[in-house]
Write a protein that holds these residues in place. Sequence first.
Motif, short mmCIF file in Angstrom:
data_model
loop_
_atom_site.label_atom_id
_atom_site.label_comp_id
_atom_site.label_asym_id
_atom_site.label_seq_id
_atom_site.Cartn_x
_atom_site.Cartn_y
_atom_site.Cartn_z
N GLY A 176 27.87 -48.77 28.17
CA GLY A 176 28.71 -47.59 28.01
C GLY A 176 27.98 -46.46 27.33
O GLY A 176 27.94 -45.32 27.83
N LEU A 177 27.37 -46.74 26.19
CA LEU A 177 26.63 -45.70 25.47
C LEU A 177 25.39 -45.26 26.25
O LEU A 177 25.04 -44.07 26.27
N GLY A 178 24.72 -46.22 26.89
CA GLY A 178 23.52 -45.88 27.65
C GLY A 178 23.81 -44.94 28.81
O GLY A 178 23.17 -43.90 28.97
N LEU A 179 24.80 -45.30 29.62
CA LEU A 179 25.12 -44.47 30.79
C LEU A 179 25.74 -43.15 30.37
O LEU A 179 25.49 -42.10 30.99
N LEU A 180 26.55 -43.15 29.32
CA LEU A 180 27.13 -41.91 28.82
C LEU A 180 26.03 -40.97 28.35
O LEU A 180 26.03 -39.77 28.70
N GLY A 181 25.10 -41.49 27.58
CA GLY A 181 24.03 -40.65 27.05
C GLY A 181 23.14 -40.07 28.12
O GLY A 181 22.88 -38.85 28.15
N VAL A 182 22.66 -40.91 29.03
CA VAL A 182 21.72 -40.43 30.04
C VAL A 182 22.41 -39.50 31.04
O VAL A 182 21.81 -38.52 31.51
N SER A 183 23.68 -39.73 31.35
CA SER A 183 24.41 -38.87 32.28
C SER A 183 24.73 -37.52 31.64
O SER A 183 24.51 -36.46 32.25
N LEU A 184 25.22 -37.56 30.42
CA LEU A 184 25.58 -36.32 29.74
C LEU A 184 24.36 -35.44 29.50
O LEU A 184 24.41 -34.23 29.74
N PHE A 185 23.28 -36.04 29.08
CA PHE A 185 22.08 -35.23 28.79
C PHE A 185 21.39 -34.76 30.07
O PHE A 185 20.71 -33.73 30.06
N PHE A 186 21.54 -35.51 31.17
CA PHE A 186 21.04 -34.97 32.44
C PHE A 186 21.76 -33.66 32.76
O PHE A 186 21.12 -32.67 33.13
N TYR A 187 23.07 -33.67 32.62
CA TYR A 187 23.82 -32.44 32.89
C TYR A 187 23.44 -31.32 31.92
O TYR A 187 23.20 -30.18 32.33
N LEU A 188 23.36 -31.64 30.64
CA LEU A 188 23.02 -30.61 29.65
C LEU A 188 21.63 -30.03 29.90
O LEU A 188 21.39 -28.83 29.65
N MET A 189 20.71 -30.84 30.41
CA MET A 189 19.35 -30.35 30.65
C MET A 189 19.27 -29.41 31.86
O MET A 189 18.24 -28.77 32.08
N THR A 190 20.32 -29.34 32.68
CA THR A 190 20.31 -28.41 33.82
C THR A 190 20.86 -27.04 33.44
O THR A 190 20.74 -26.09 34.23
#
Length: 806
Positions: A176-190
């Motif tokens: 949960g934390l892993g997928l939340l973190g990598v998904s959210l930061f992928f979006y923020l990095m765009t």
Amino acid sequence: MSLVEGESAWCVDLKAGYPCGENPINIVSLSLACSGLALAMAVWLVYKLKSHERGSEEMNKLSEKIQSGAKAFLVTEYKYLSGFVLLVFAVLLIIYSVDPPTGKYDGGDGDKVDGIRAGSCFLAGAILSAAAGWAGMIVATDANVRTTQAADKQGLSVALRVAFTGGAVMGFTVVGLGLLGVSLFFYLMTINRDTMTNDLGWTDPGTLNAAVDSLASFGFGASSIALFARVAGGIYTKAADVGADLVGKVEMDIPEDDPRNPAVIADNVGDNVGDVAGMGADLFESFVGSIIAAATLANGDAIKVALPFWIAGAGIAASVLGFFAVGTKDGASQRQLMFALHKGVILSSVFVLGFSAIIVSQLFDHDTKEGWKLFACIAIGLIAGILIGQATEYYTSYSFWPTQSITQAGVTGPATVIIQGIGIGMVSCVFPTLIIVATILGCNALSGQYGIAMAAVGMLSTLGVTLATDAYGPIADNAGGIAEMAELEERVRDTTDALDALGNTTAATGKGFAIGSAVLTSLSLLAAFKDKAGITTVDIGDPVVLSGVLFGAMLPFLFAALTMLSVQKAAGAIIIEVRRQFAQIEGLREGTAEADSDKCVAISTQSSVEEMILPGVYAVLSPLIIGLLIGPKCLTGMLGGSIASGMMLAIMMANAGGAWDNSKKYIEIEGACGGKGTTTHKACVVGDTVGDPFKDTSGPALNILIKLMSMISLTIAPIIRGWEDWEFWYWGILPIGLCLIATVLVHHFYWKDTQDIAAPIDDIVKTEDVKTVDDVKAVEDVKEVDAPEPAAADAPVDEEAGVKAE
């Protein structure tokens, strides 16, 4: 219009809509939703766990001691790591602000905000990894006493369910934390990228590429925490375990987990900080690393960027369904118990395949051939993970010949136990290697490097339930320890012993799964590094590349050696303290006085944190030394060599250690070769003691070593892109200098002064203020204490005291 690099041809030709280039939030929409499902599942499982009783006051007192010890260790460890994390954050912030990675690809000045992006991703990865380990440890140390109570009042089936529920909290928290973190930061990095949308109104592939590049720092942060958590936790747990076993079981001839043994609480604490928090951080990094590697190899293709996020999300949904399939009946055999856990993994795998087929059919609607090739890669990775687990189970479960053969070798003494165990560990490398090789070749033939990366995502897709079966083990082990220390009826210990033996096997299969997933993830990260560093071909005959291969192949052996030596050194401190307490605390041997377990907890905590420094420094600085001093080609060879040798050494050590452990359990549970107390049993106890650092310290840490070095290499790839061999060699002097300084300082403060563990007790100062073995000094004016000699092997047993009579 012409095809922009990174865009799928059918998207352009048909002007298709989602997911070809819409807002990046849509790419991660499913993964964000499923990460929320995982965290909600974890919260519900905690609520469900709380409904089970905690037992007597004495049981609660023991459980609280274990939890407070685990908290103290993690607080100390995280205090040390916070300085490291902040330092690396500052370095990434400065380097990537001065020399932005985006400028390496477009020929411009780059985006000066890249430093903030890289630093924030690193910080997020580190914090989330640490948070997952902390949450899992808290729940596991609460579930142990509830498992003991269930074993006492409700039987085997309920106790299994309680322990598995505690492990499942760890599993769903990690994913949960892993997928939340990598998904959210992928979006923020765009957000706020300089690149514009193309004339179809889609997000430019360059934006997706740049966002994924920033995620390498997220993986770096997760890897760093994983390495230190695994190494320090492994040293802690095995130092306490070895110290407790050698003095308690071998010298004093008292049972395992006997409350008279001062190191028993530290041993139980170690199970949680090593096999729960440590393993959780390890697989957290593998989970996010496989997604990052696949997204990097997508090269800006929105569909291929989305696929690993969606498959990981689908895996969470499948794991939730698989959780409810786990269950057994009272009186179940070891094979029936193992099948009870396998049901959850198998059902989850079936659902993942179904969900993956639906996802592929939607994403690749106009390119079905490529879509079904990738589906095959996902299926291959998933099946490979199951097969590796089955192979590991065969070599480590006492239900099969390899482990039984070690027990039989004990008839002739401990030496033959060691020889047979090493041989079993070596031969156990064959099948996992063949499985990994077949996976790599098959996926490469189907869809190239991206297909291999998707195989890693597929293998890790059911991590929620797979990690639950692994984290279940230390909970069952602790439950048995509490039953013994609380002096519950023998039938309770029989139930927890059955769960513990199952836990030993699931821990071994979990380690095999972790090794296989680490290798596939590292290979994908290596491919991503080559792409980002601008390396098109690698000639293994090139002396520069071959030198890198040899250097890389040496690193896992150096790393394993350092961690093994650290266990021996830390265990020495525990041995001294346990011997001192038995000699100086009047009535401890007879059970009329209470052991000072807090002292052993403090020694294990301080020793393990100190001992993690040098292996961590070498792991972090090695790719920097080779990459900056020589260049990207040599670094490519180094990564390849470390992955190959690291895989073999990790499998051998993990499986040999697991087999040694269960060869002892075979005697204790099944009564093989005469049962407990025989010379064969004692020989297998020695084998188990040797195997402890093999399977719980050095072997598992090698997974993170190869992933961490691959992730660091991917992080620095934009910096060394296009460098020729030795072109900027002077930059390599800095990490070499740091490495030498760290070595000198660690030797001076922690390694220079060591205590002779064979010294008599009356030559060792009382250790009220001792934290490590180095603080123990021989003095001349110590009050003489009569230390009893170990009882002869054939001395009669005092049944009331439970020890050898003088």
